[in-house]
Design an enzyme around this catalytic site. Structure first.
Site, PDB file in Angstrom:
ATOM      1  N   SER A 235       0.851  -1.189   0.000  1.00  0.00           N
ATOM      2  CA  SER A 235       0.000   0.000   0.000  1.00  0.00           C
ATOM      3  C   SER A 235       0.887   1.240   0.000  1.00  0.00           C
ATOM      4  CB  SER A 235      -0.965  -0.028   1.189  1.00  0.00           C
ATOM      5  OG  SER A 235      -1.907   1.028   1.107  1.00  0.00           O
ATOM      6  N   THR A 236       0.788   2.091   1.017  1.00  0.00           N
ATOM      7  CA  THR A 236       1.540   3.339   1.047  1.00  0.00           C
ATOM      8  C   THR A 236       3.038   3.088   0.900  1.00  0.00           C
ATOM      9  OG1 THR A 236      -0.117   4.135   2.616  1.00  0.00           O
ATOM     10  CG2 THR A 236       1.859   5.492   2.326  1.00  0.00           C
TER      11      THR A 236
ATOM     12  N   MET B  97      -0.068   1.276   5.262  1.00  0.00           N
ATOM     13  CA  MET B  97      -0.784   1.599   6.496  1.00  0.00           C
ATOM     14  C   MET B  97      -1.925   0.613   6.701  1.00  0.00           C
ATOM     15  SD  MET B  97      -2.385   5.277   7.613  1.00  0.00           S
ATOM     16  CE  MET B  97      -2.912   5.581   9.303  1.00  0.00           C
TER      17      MET B  97
END
Length: 354
Positions: free
Chosen positions: A177-178, A296
């Site tokens: 993800s991030t 996150m």
């Protein structure tokens, strides 16, 4: 840039967007969120630099197409002067997606896709995603793109029994993800053309995943493409889940294919890493390698645990090399991980699989 520690005060956000409607809507929404302070909302990077000379923000929300100086040029200036978490607000178009991918490669940590019209309604509808992106950016590490660490010899990983007779061959499943676009680029560009297929979920809006895959493909020895429903999982090929849709692995008569669907979000995400990992656990069992990378939240942790329980090898990117340690950390805390591996070593772990 180091991570923000506890008690660091509110997250100071600078909004840079030439749309007054967007600036007003974002300011209103972020001001209503606990622990976030909008220190300024300005129409272009020239005004932004003047404001940043007075008070440097923790996070910049940055439009890409603006007068006087475009957002990509401004992003590169920020990263050269003082690497800072930047969340890109990009038009939901193919051109906007391509530019956003360049921005992510230049050091931005996340991208928010915005429509050409209806901006106020978009901010209201996407307010949770915007706030989450700001919090994730503030929690993460930012490094200049030219400071990547060199590949290292990976630590030893446990061995798993071979693929059972009659089963499909090995497969690798990756979730991120991030910070994941940069991390995946590091891993995939370091891979030789392997003898098994790779399936990837990267949290990203629709349209942007196709641009991401198209950007990576000419940089890699493996073939990278956005997945379509029914695509076979081939040796030396990487299938990236399309933004806004789930991807699952299916084993049909000893051959892997992917299923793309429009089911409800899982862990607030579509595509969801958990959805992919659970399907890999079912379809591949001990023939799989699961890798959870920077991001996150906890999407993928439970799916990785299911993979491990089915005999798959499970790897997490280590905390020191993550932009955000949330997803890998959640998997470790759940007991879903065999070994934590630094980012520069993950490609070698994949190469050894199968």
């Amino acid at each position: 840039m180091a991570e923000r520690g506890p008690g660091a005060g509110p997250i100071k956000v600078l909004i840079v967007d030439d749309s007054a409607v967007m600036r007003q809507a974002l300011t209103s929404r972020l001001h209503a969120s606990a622990g976030i302070e909008v220190i300024a909302a300005v129409p272009d990077p020239i005004f932004a630099m003047r404001r940043m000379n007075q008070s440097w923000p923790d996070v910049v929300l940055l439009d890409l197409e603006m007068p006087r100086m475009d957002g990509l040029t401004f992003l590169k200036k920020i990263m050269a002067i003082r690497p800072t978490p930047v969340v890109i607000c990009s038009a939901l178009t193919e051109r906007g997606a391509r530019t956003a991918m360049t921005a992510l490669a230049a050091g931005a940590v996340a991208v928010i896709a915005k429509p050409a019209t209806g901006l106020r309604g978009f901010v209201e509808d996407s307010s949770d995603d915007i706030v989450t992106a700001v919090r994730a950016a503030a929690a993460g590490r930012v490094r200049r793109p030219d400071t990547a660490t060199r590949p290292a010899v990976p630590p030893p990983v446990p061995h798993r029994p071979g693929t059972p007779p009659g089963a499909a061959g090995p497969v690798v499943a990756i979730g991120a993800s991030t910070g994941g676009t940069q991390a995946l680029e590091t891993v995939l560009t370091a891979l030789p053309r392997v003898d098994f297929g790779i399936v990837v979920v990267q949290h990203m809006p629709a349209v942007f995943t196709n641009a991401f895959a198209a950007r990576l493909d000419p940089m890699c020895q493996v073939t990278v493409k956005e997945a379509a429903d029914g695509d076979p999982v081939r040796a030396g090929h990487v299938l990236v889940a399309p933004g806004g849709r789930h991807m699952e692995l299916r084993n049909s008569d000893g051959r892997y294919r992917v299923r793309i669907s429009d089911g409800p979000p899982v862990n607030r995400h579509r595509p969801s890493v958990d959805v992919l990992f659970r399907s890999v656990a079912e379809a591949a069992g001990p023939g799989a390698l699961g890798i959870i990378m920077t991001g996150m939240g906890d999407d993928g942790a439970r799916g990785l645990l299911e993979m491990r329980r089915r005999g798959a090898l499970s790897i997490a990117q280590d905390e020191a090399t993550c932009a955000v340690y949330g997803m890998p950390g959640s998997a470790v805390a759940l007991g879903a991980v065999d070994r934590e591996v630094p980012l520069p070593s993950i490609a070698e772990v994949i190469r050894q699989h199968g």
